[in-house]
Enzyme design. Sequence first.
Site, short mmCIF file in Angstrom:
data_model
loop_
_atom_site.label_atom_id
_atom_site.label_comp_id
_atom_site.label_asym_id
_atom_site.label_seq_id
_atom_site.Cartn_x
_atom_site.Cartn_y
_atom_site.Cartn_z
N SER A 1 0.86 -1.18 0.00
CA SER A 1 0.00 0.00 0.00
C SER A 1 0.89 1.23 0.00
CB SER A 1 -0.87 0.01 1.26
OG SER A 1 -1.47 1.28 1.44
N TYR B 1 -1.01 -0.79 10.27
CA TYR B 1 -1.17 -1.10 8.84
C TYR B 1 0.04 -0.59 8.07
CZ TYR B 1 -3.55 -1.28 4.25
OH TYR B 1 -3.91 -1.54 2.95
P1 NDP Z 1 -11.24 -6.72 0.27
O1 NDP Z 1 -11.52 -6.72 1.74
O2 NDP Z 1 -12.20 -6.05 -0.65
O3 NDP Z 1 -11.01 -8.20 -0.23
C1 NDP Z 1 -10.17 -9.03 0.52
C2 NDP Z 1 -10.21 -10.45 -0.04
O4 NDP Z 1 -9.33 -11.25 0.75
C3 NDP Z 1 -11.57 -11.10 0.06
O5 NDP Z 1 -11.68 -12.05 -0.96
C4 NDP Z 1 -11.52 -11.76 1.44
O6 NDP Z 1 -12.44 -12.84 1.55
C5 NDP Z 1 -10.08 -12.24 1.47
N1 NDP Z 1 -9.51 -12.32 2.81
C6 NDP Z 1 -9.48 -11.36 3.76
N2 NDP Z 1 -8.89 -11.81 4.87
C7 NDP Z 1 -8.53 -13.10 4.62
C8 NDP Z 1 -7.90 -14.11 5.38
N3 NDP Z 1 -7.50 -13.88 6.64
N4 NDP Z 1 -7.69 -15.30 4.81
C9 NDP Z 1 -8.09 -15.54 3.55
N5 NDP Z 1 -8.72 -14.64 2.78
C10 NDP Z 1 -8.93 -13.42 3.31
O7 NDP Z 1 -9.77 -6.06 0.18
P2 NDP Z 1 -9.01 -5.28 -1.00
O8 NDP Z 1 -9.19 -5.96 -2.29
O9 NDP Z 1 -9.31 -3.84 -0.88
O10 NDP Z 1 -7.52 -5.46 -0.47
C11 NDP Z 1 -6.61 -6.40 -0.98
C12 NDP Z 1 -5.21 -5.97 -0.59
O11 NDP Z 1 -4.96 -4.67 -1.12
C13 NDP Z 1 -4.98 -5.86 0.92
O12 NDP Z 1 -3.70 -6.33 1.24
C14 NDP Z 1 -5.06 -4.37 1.17
O13 NDP Z 1 -4.31 -3.97 2.29
C15 NDP Z 1 -4.46 -3.83 -0.11
N6 NDP Z 1 -4.81 -2.44 -0.39
C16 NDP Z 1 -6.10 -2.06 -0.61
C17 NDP Z 1 -6.41 -0.73 -0.85
C18 NDP Z 1 -7.80 -0.27 -1.08
O14 NDP Z 1 -8.03 0.95 -1.09
N7 NDP Z 1 -8.77 -1.13 -1.28
C19 NDP Z 1 -5.35 0.29 -0.88
C20 NDP Z 1 -4.03 -0.21 -0.64
C21 NDP Z 1 -3.79 -1.53 -0.41
P3 NDP Z 1 -13.00 -13.32 3.02
O15 NDP Z 1 -13.30 -12.07 3.79
O16 NDP Z 1 -14.19 -14.16 2.73
O17 NDP Z 1 -11.89 -14.12 3.63
#
Ligand code: NDP
Length: 256
Positions: free
Chosen positions: A145, A158
């Site tokens: 990020s 974070y």
């Molecule tokens: P979302 O919360 O929209 O999606 C996360 C995905 O990961 C879901 O499919 C969720 O499914 C899965 N997930 C979450 N926790 C776990 C876990 N412990 N084990 C397995 N699966 C998991 O997140 P984003 O797409 O926004 O984020 C993805 C990455 O991008 C992260 O690392 C985030 O920090 C990073 N990021 C995002 C930004 C943003 O603005 N969106 C900006 C900068 C970085 P489920 O909950 O069912 O497990």
Amino acid sequence: NSRWSLAGMTALVTGGTRGIGYATVEELAEMGAAVYTCSRNEEELNQRLQEWSSKGFNVSGAVCDASSREQRSQLMDKVSSVFGAKLNILINNVGTNIRKPTVDYTAEEYSSIMTTNLDSSYHLCQLAHPLLKASGKGSIVFISSVAGLVHLFSGSIYGATKGAMNQLTKNLACEWAKDNIRVNCVAPWYIKTSLVKTLLENKEFLDHVVSRTPLKRPGEPQEVSSLVAFLCLPAAAYITGQIVCVDGGMTVNAFP
Ligand code: NDP
């Protein structure tokens, strides 16, 4: 043109049912890779797998909580058996956040963010290393990020996990170059996903984000997955150890 194709390659994308992970699964599959993914919600995962199968994509997956060491090992065992003990691509995408002033975090919150964001990706790299090496052509991409590069209003824990992922990118790029494993990192700014949906629905917050962003909008998941896929292509064969921001220009904009 094989430089711009992932045909014949195998990939593991963690957290593929929503957001950036979802877009990345589709992007890699569209470019010809066989993809394995995971998430915690079985129902949503099965629904996604069905959608992908009806689109003709080669995607399989299993439930795994990436914050559990035991479940990470089980996940890599499955990946190894599905892909014949070889893996070309590992995308460390799973991440979470709790936004608070530093003095308000509990010990439990600290370890939950650390475990989900940093321990999980570190351990998955360790577990994937023999498979990536065996493939002859490996590529790891961390989804970090911009919070790992500059101070944001997203919380210091974070930021610390993402900063650590940024440095890990450089260490592993050098350590594993001899195994022909490239390691890169994508650092997004606000992207429209379920993680930040409520935040971006707050007009004042959205206006603040937009005011800091030269391109004057948050990003789309597909605008991140395109770079992730590029970094895995043969066309990117000489790129390693890099952190690339997908941020609409935010981090180069000193004055709003
Ligand atoms: P979302 O919360 O929209 O999606 C996360 C995905 O990961 C879901 O499919 C969720 O499914 C899965 N997930 C979450 N926790 C776990 C876990 N412990 N084990 C397995 N699966 C998991 O997140 P984003 O797409 O926004 O984020 C993805 C990455 O991008 C992260 O690392 C985030 O920090 C990073 N990021 C995002 C930004 C943003 O603005 N969106 C900006 C900068 C970085 P489920 O909950 O069912 O497990």
